[in-house]
Design a protein around this motif. Structure first.
Motif, PDB file in Angstrom:
ATOM      1  N   ALA A  39      42.740  58.131  49.799  1.00  0.00           N
ATOM      2  CA  ALA A  39      42.742  57.870  48.357  1.00  0.00           C
ATOM      3  C   ALA A  39      43.612  56.676  47.978  1.00  0.00           C
ATOM      4  N   PRO A  40      44.847  56.562  48.487  1.00  0.00           N
ATOM      5  CA  PRO A  40      45.631  55.369  48.147  1.00  0.00           C
ATOM      6  C   PRO A  40      44.991  54.077  48.637  1.00  0.00           C
ATOM      7  N   ALA A  41      44.409  54.111  49.848  1.00  0.00           N
ATOM      8  CA  ALA A  41      43.752  52.904  50.361  1.00  0.00           C
ATOM      9  C   ALA A  41      42.536  52.538  49.517  1.00  0.00           C
ATOM     10  N   ALA A  42      41.768  53.550  49.107  1.00  0.00           N
ATOM     11  CA  ALA A  42      40.581  53.293  48.284  1.00  0.00           C
ATOM     12  C   ALA A  42      40.974  52.727  46.925  1.00  0.00           C
ATOM     13  N   SER A  43      42.078  53.225  46.358  1.00  0.00           N
ATOM     14  CA  SER A  43      42.546  52.702  45.077  1.00  0.00           C
ATOM     15  C   SER A  43      42.936  51.238  45.200  1.00  0.00           C
ATOM     16  N   LYS A  44      43.601  50.888  46.299  1.00  0.00           N
ATOM     17  CA  LYS A  44      43.997  49.504  46.513  1.00  0.00           C
ATOM     18  C   LYS A  44      42.774  48.612  46.718  1.00  0.00           C
ATOM     19  N   LEU A  45      41.787  49.107  47.442  1.00  0.00           N
ATOM     20  CA  LEU A  45      40.547  48.346  47.631  1.00  0.00           C
ATOM     21  C   LEU A  45      39.861  48.099  46.286  1.00  0.00           C
ATOM     22  N   ALA A  46      39.784  49.149  45.461  1.00  0.00           N
ATOM     23  CA  ALA A  46      39.132  49.016  44.159  1.00  0.00           C
ATOM     24  C   ALA A  46      39.864  48.005  43.285  1.00  0.00           C
ATOM     25  N   GLN A  47      41.214  48.027  43.317  1.00  0.00           N
ATOM     26  CA  GLN A  47      41.992  47.084  42.529  1.00  0.00           C
ATOM     27  C   GLN A  47      41.762  45.653  42.991  1.00  0.00           C
ATOM     28  N   GLU A  48      41.674  45.460  44.312  1.00  0.00           N
ATOM     29  CA  GLU A  48      41.459  44.118  44.849  1.00  0.00           C
ATOM     30  C   GLU A  48      40.094  43.577  44.427  1.00  0.00           C
ATOM     31  N   VAL A  49      39.079  44.434  44.471  1.00  0.00           N
ATOM     32  CA  VAL A  49      37.736  44.027  44.043  1.00  0.00           C
ATOM     33  C   VAL A  49      37.752  43.651  42.554  1.00  0.00           C
ATOM     34  N   GLU A  50      38.380  44.499  41.738  1.00  0.00           N
ATOM     35  CA  GLU A  50      38.404  44.250  40.302  1.00  0.00           C
ATOM     36  C   GLU A  50      39.161  42.960  39.978  1.00  0.00           C
ATOM     37  N   SER A  51      40.278  42.718  40.669  1.00  0.00           N
ATOM     38  CA  SER A  51      41.061  41.514  40.415  1.00  0.00           C
ATOM     39  C   SER A  51      40.277  40.262  40.791  1.00  0.00           C
ATOM     40  N   ARG A  52      39.598  40.310  41.924  1.00  0.00           N
ATOM     41  CA  ARG A  52      38.828  39.140  42.345  1.00  0.00           C
ATOM     42  C   ARG A  52      37.660  38.880  41.403  1.00  0.00           C
ATOM     43  N   CYS A  53      37.023  39.949  40.934  1.00  0.00           N
ATOM     44  CA  CYS A  53      35.923  39.780  39.979  1.00  0.00           C
ATOM     45  C   CYS A  53      36.442  39.200  38.661  1.00  0.00           C
ATOM     46  N   ALA A  54      37.613  39.670  38.207  1.00  0.00           N
ATOM     47  CA  ALA A  54      38.181  39.166  36.960  1.00  0.00           C
ATOM     48  C   ALA A  54      38.534  37.689  37.084  1.00  0.00           C
ATOM     49  N   GLU A  55      39.089  37.290  38.233  1.00  0.00           N
ATOM     50  CA  GLU A  55      39.434  35.885  38.432  1.00  0.00           C
ATOM     51  C   GLU A  55      38.184  35.019  38.462  1.00  0.00           C
ATOM     52  N   PHE A  56      37.150  35.488  39.167  1.00  0.00           N
ATOM     53  CA  PHE A  56      35.902  34.723  39.232  1.00  0.00           C
ATOM     54  C   PHE A  56      35.286  34.585  37.838  1.00  0.00           C
ATOM     55  N   ALA A  57      35.336  35.666  37.067  1.00  0.00           N
ATOM     56  CA  ALA A  57      34.716  35.647  35.741  1.00  0.00           C
ATOM     57  C   ALA A  57      35.356  34.604  34.843  1.00  0.00           C
ATOM     58  N   TYR A  58      36.687  34.588  34.802  1.00  0.00           N
ATOM     59  CA  TYR A  58      37.312  33.644  33.866  1.00  0.00           C
ATOM     60  C   TYR A  58      37.214  32.203  34.342  1.00  0.00           C
ATOM     61  N   GLN A  59      37.113  31.993  35.654  1.00  0.00           N
ATOM     62  CA  GLN A  59      37.014  30.629  36.159  1.00  0.00           C
ATOM     63  C   GLN A  59      35.585  30.091  36.150  1.00  0.00           C
ATOM     64  N   ASN A  60      34.614  30.943  35.858  1.00  0.00           N
ATOM     65  CA  ASN A  60      33.219  30.509  35.914  1.00  0.00           C
ATOM     66  C   ASN A  60      32.432  30.843  34.655  1.00  0.00           C
TER      67      ASN A  60
END
Length: 263
Positions: A39-60
């Motif tokens: 569960a902790p690893a999955a939460s960290k994976l989900a956060q990393e995906v969300e952060s990368r998507c948020a960065e891509f969204a604002y830069q594009n």
């Protein structure tokens, strides 16, 4: 149209679990393993995906509403965003509005008087979040990025970068920039008298004014050298009336009513 996708976003969350860990730590059962490791690893994976998507969204994302650095207190920028999606023929329906908790607080704090539906107003009062409003389902996120604009916006001003060479199309533009002024990846700019058109009708939506100018997002940092040979890279590519992209014999991708002119 085709594009190349680079599979360069590979990442993982590592942890150890083997027979030795099981024997020494005395953890028993899949539930303990899930609680302490998975569960902790999955939460960290989900956060990393969300952060990368948020960065891509604002830069594009080329369309921006509101005032940079100011949390909106009215519905105006949100309604404008919904209108722009409609004007550009985006599919209607399942639309999300993802904002920071500070933006949510500023917006709700000014919405002291509301009309029905009572269920949505109740959620705003009890939970401090907007439910369904202005065509969107609203969410808060801690993953959104703060953008620092290039110096052109503050030092040089809009007149410090001008088009060099008429009739340019595509995703880059030769300009004359004020020396040492910068554009940053994620900055959004428009070009005078270059208005966006509806991709279906290929006509200007509403009046041809500042509110209807085409917006472009910078895809690579630029520090102007001056001299009229600076190149700014951006999205989306400029496709004018009857104009074509390189390698494309078609003009159905028109997205502006006119091509940039010198100056």
């Amino acid at each position: 149209e085709t594009t190349t996708i680079s599979l360069d976003q590979v990442f993982g969350i590592d942890f150890e679990w083997d027979d030795y860990e099981k024997a020494v730590l005395l953890e028993r059962g899949i539930e303990q393993l899930r609680k302490n490791y998975l569960a902790p690893a999955a939460s960290k994976l989900a956060q990393e995906v969300e952060s990368r998507c948020a960065e891509f969204a604002y830069q594009n994302t080329p369309n921006v509403f509101g005032v940079l650095g100011t949390n909106p207190t009215t519905s105006t920028p949100f309604l404008a965003a919904d209108a722009r999606l409609f004007d550009k023929s985006c599919p209607d329906g399942d639309r999300k509005m993802v904002i920071t908790s500070a933006m949510m607080g500023s917006f709700l704090g000014a919405q002291t008087v509301q009309f029905q539906p009572s269920s949505e107003i109740a959620q705003q009062y009890k939970k401090g979040v907007v439910g369904m409003a202005h065509g969107f389902e609203w969410y808060r996120s801690n993953s959104l990025y703060r953008h620092t604009a290039g110096t052109m916006a503050t030092n040089g001003g809009a007149g410090s970068f001008v088009v060099t060479g008429a009739g340019q199309t595509g995703s880059s533009l030769i300009i004359t920039g004020a020396i040492n002024e910068t554009l940053k990846k994620g900055d959004v700019f428009s070009i005078a008298n270059v208005n966006f058109v509806n991709p279906m009708s290929r006509r200007i939506v509403g009046p041809a004014n500042a509110a209807g100018t085409m917006q472009f997002v910078v895809t690579a940092d630029l520090t102007a050298a001056g001299g009229g040979a600076d190149v700014v890279n951006f999205e989306p590519a400029i496709v004018g009336p009857g104009g074509v992209l390189p390698s494309s014999p078609y003009s159905q991708y028109q997205n502006v009513d006119a091509l940039p002119v010198v100056g």
